[in-house]
Design an enzyme around this catalytic site. Structure first.
Site, PDB file in Angstrom:
ATOM      1  N   SER A 159      -9.705   1.450   2.423  1.00  0.00           N
ATOM      2  CA  SER A 159      -8.885   2.263   1.558  1.00  0.00           C
ATOM      3  C   SER A 159      -7.738   1.508   0.896  1.00  0.00           C
ATOM      4  CB  SER A 159      -8.298   3.423   2.378  1.00  0.00           C
ATOM      5  OG  SER A 159      -7.434   2.940   3.391  1.00  0.00           O
ATOM      6  N   SER A 172      -9.913  -0.630   6.741  1.00  0.00           N
ATOM      7  CA  SER A 172      -9.271  -0.680   5.426  1.00  0.00           C
ATOM      8  C   SER A 172      -8.475  -1.913   5.051  1.00  0.00           C
ATOM      9  CB  SER A 172      -8.387   0.539   5.241  1.00  0.00           C
ATOM     10  OG  SER A 172      -9.195   1.662   5.062  1.00  0.00           O
ATOM     11  N   LYS A 207       0.849  -1.201   0.000  1.00  0.00           N
ATOM     12  CA  LYS A 207       0.000   0.000   0.000  1.00  0.00           C
ATOM     13  C   LYS A 207       0.880   1.244   0.000  1.00  0.00           C
ATOM     14  CE  LYS A 207      -3.890   2.045   2.519  1.00  0.00           C
ATOM     15  NZ  LYS A 207      -4.794   1.936   3.673  1.00  0.00           N
TER      16      LYS A 207
END
Ligand code: GLN
Length: 476
Positions: free
Chosen positions: A157, A181, A82
């Site tokens: 996310s 997330s 990420k």
């Protein structure tokens, strides 16, 4: 090599047996990404040269050192990271244009540990900017799509990491779970995703969203793979004073042990109007599997659930406004006009709730509600061992469906945020499919119960094998 169907466990065995080399594996990942990522948009930056170089290095090690797989338990495993994690020498944007050219001089602790264990970073993955969002649509770049249906969101996310593992671009994807997330994209992409106990995994070098909530987790296809990665990432870190010096269990050791007599609680506040009936049915079917495995199920109550989202959306923006203030356009980052709408909304909300005169009425009150929510869970765990709930009230929704309604978007996390308020762990495991889309189920435990969560999830996964149904690129 069918990467879509392979797990970390399979790949480690094949690398050991010499069925293929690290170089062949990484080349395959990169070629899958090149073919499919134009459609999915899971990656923001590829680490092509770096990954191939590492693969060569590891192939040499495998030839010359028989013990290498013992020393490096994740040797050669391709990983998507990420873009909130700082990675030395690889551009790190947090999904935002504010720091679009940031080339970090250091690795986050978790990244350093994973690299030492042998993983190979194939690229940095797309996300809602700064972690603010549930769908991936708050990225300052192009949103990621759900590999099971390209017209739908993959969950956010950590949208890119979820989609990337799901479509076979890599075998593990890192995420951050401040309110949902890791678990939400895992749920929407048919993956196993862990939000560990707050303080179990170091936050050092992960760009801060809301520091008292941020939990560092990851997504994989299977429970075994997930446990294997946590064995590497978990543990105390001198660079993060909130990590706790509790022993890190050998999580993979307990997989396969029986769960006879396990007491499962169903929070009645999580099975209410607004929950898609197809999800309700899927979770009820899954509960029958647990009963077959010898568990008992009882309804419990978490009486302050109704106040969780309100408390979350006061406390989190307060911490966000403080953390984002360092990007002042002078010392760090580009001009503040480049902040997207969601970041601006949170900066304004948080500055307001922390301002004198309002602090007591909002921030302090929400902090007290947080304690009540934590106590709800503590009371529940006096009666039962784990809780089971849906991960999301809806199936993966259409791209664009909720972008103009922030409140609707916030409600996607209604079953997830309470665990972040309480600091306890939650694990998403695939519960099956409805309308061809993945349904996620969450197993929640008390603080530092990751071992138990994996044990419970593993037997369920063995019985159901939902993870084997990989996306076919419908609508592609
Ligand atoms: N969707 C939640 C939010 O926007 C949680 C995000 C997260 O866990 N990073 O605050």
């Amino acid at each position: 090599m069918d990467l879509l169907g392979l797990t970390i466990k399979n790949v480690s065995e094949k690398l050991k047996d010499g069925a293929f080399s690290c170089k062949e594996l990484i080349k395959e990942c990169l070629s899958i990404i090149k073919i499919n990522d134009k459609k999915i948009n899971a990656f923001l930056t590829l680490n092509e040269d770096g990954a191939l170089k590492k693969a060569d290095e590891f192939d040499n090690l495998i030839k010359n050192d028989k013990e290498i797989f013992k020393k490096k338990p994740l040797l050669g495993i391709p990983m998507g990271v990420k873009d909130l994690y700082t990675t030395r020498g690889i551009i790190t944007t947090a999904g935002s244009k504010i720091i679009k050219d940031y080339n970090p001089p250091f690795n986050a602790t978790v990244i350093r540990r994973l690299i030492d264990a042998g993983v190979i970073i194939v690229g940095k993955t797309n996300e809602d900017a700064w972690g603010h969002g549930s769908s991936g649509e708050n990225t300052d770049y192009e949103p990621t799509k759900n590999p099971y249906d390209l017209s739908r969101v993959p969950g956010g996310s950590s949208s890119g990491s979820g989609a990337a593992v799901s479509y076979g671009a890599c075998l593990v994807g890192t995420g951050t779970d401040t309110g949902s997330s890791v678990r939400l994209p895992a749920g929407y992409c048919n993956l196993v995703g862990l939000k560990p106990t707050y303080g179990r995994v170091s936050r050092y070098g992960v760009i801060a969203m809301a520091s008292s909530f941020d939990s560092i987790g990851h997504m994989t296809k299977t429970v075994y793979d997930n446990a294997k990665v946590l064995e590497v990432t978990a543990g105390v870190d001198p660079y993060d004073g909130t990590t706790v010096p509790i022993r890190v269990d050998k999580y993979t050791k307990v997989l396969g042990q029986n769960i006879k007599g396990l007491k499962i609680g169903l929070p009645k506040e999580y099975f209410v109007e607004g929950l898609d009936n197809k999800i309700n049915i899927s979770i009820r079917e899954s509960l029958k599997v647990f009963e077959k495995l010898g568990a008992t199920i009882e309804e419990i109550t978490l009486p302050h659930t109704d106040f969780a989202m309100a408390a979350y959306y006061i406390l989190v923006p307060s911490e966000v406004s403080s953390n984002l203030s360092r990007y002042d356009g002078v010392r760090y980052g580009g001009p503040r006009e480049l902040f997207g709408a969601e970041a601006k909304r949170r900066i304004m909300l948080g500055s307001y709730t922390l301002s004198s005169g309002y602090y007591d009425a909002y921030y302090l009150k929400a902090a007290k509600v947080r304690t009540l929510i934590k106590q709800d869970f503590e009371n529940a765990f006096k009666k039962v061992d784990v809780l089971i709930a849906p991960t999301s009230p809806t199936l993966p929704f259409k791209i664009g469906e909720k972008v103009n309604n922030p409140l609707q978007m916030y409600l996607s996390d209604i079953f997830l945020c309470p665990t972040n308020l309480a600091g306890i762990p939650g694990l998403n495991v695939p519960s099956g499919f409805a309308d061809g889309l993945p349904v996620g189920m969450q197993i929640i435990g008390s603080q530092f119960s990751e071992e138990l969560l994996y044990k419970v999830a593993y037997l369920f996964e063995q019985e159901t094998q939902h993870y084997k149904i990989r996306p076919q690129f419908k609508n592609g």
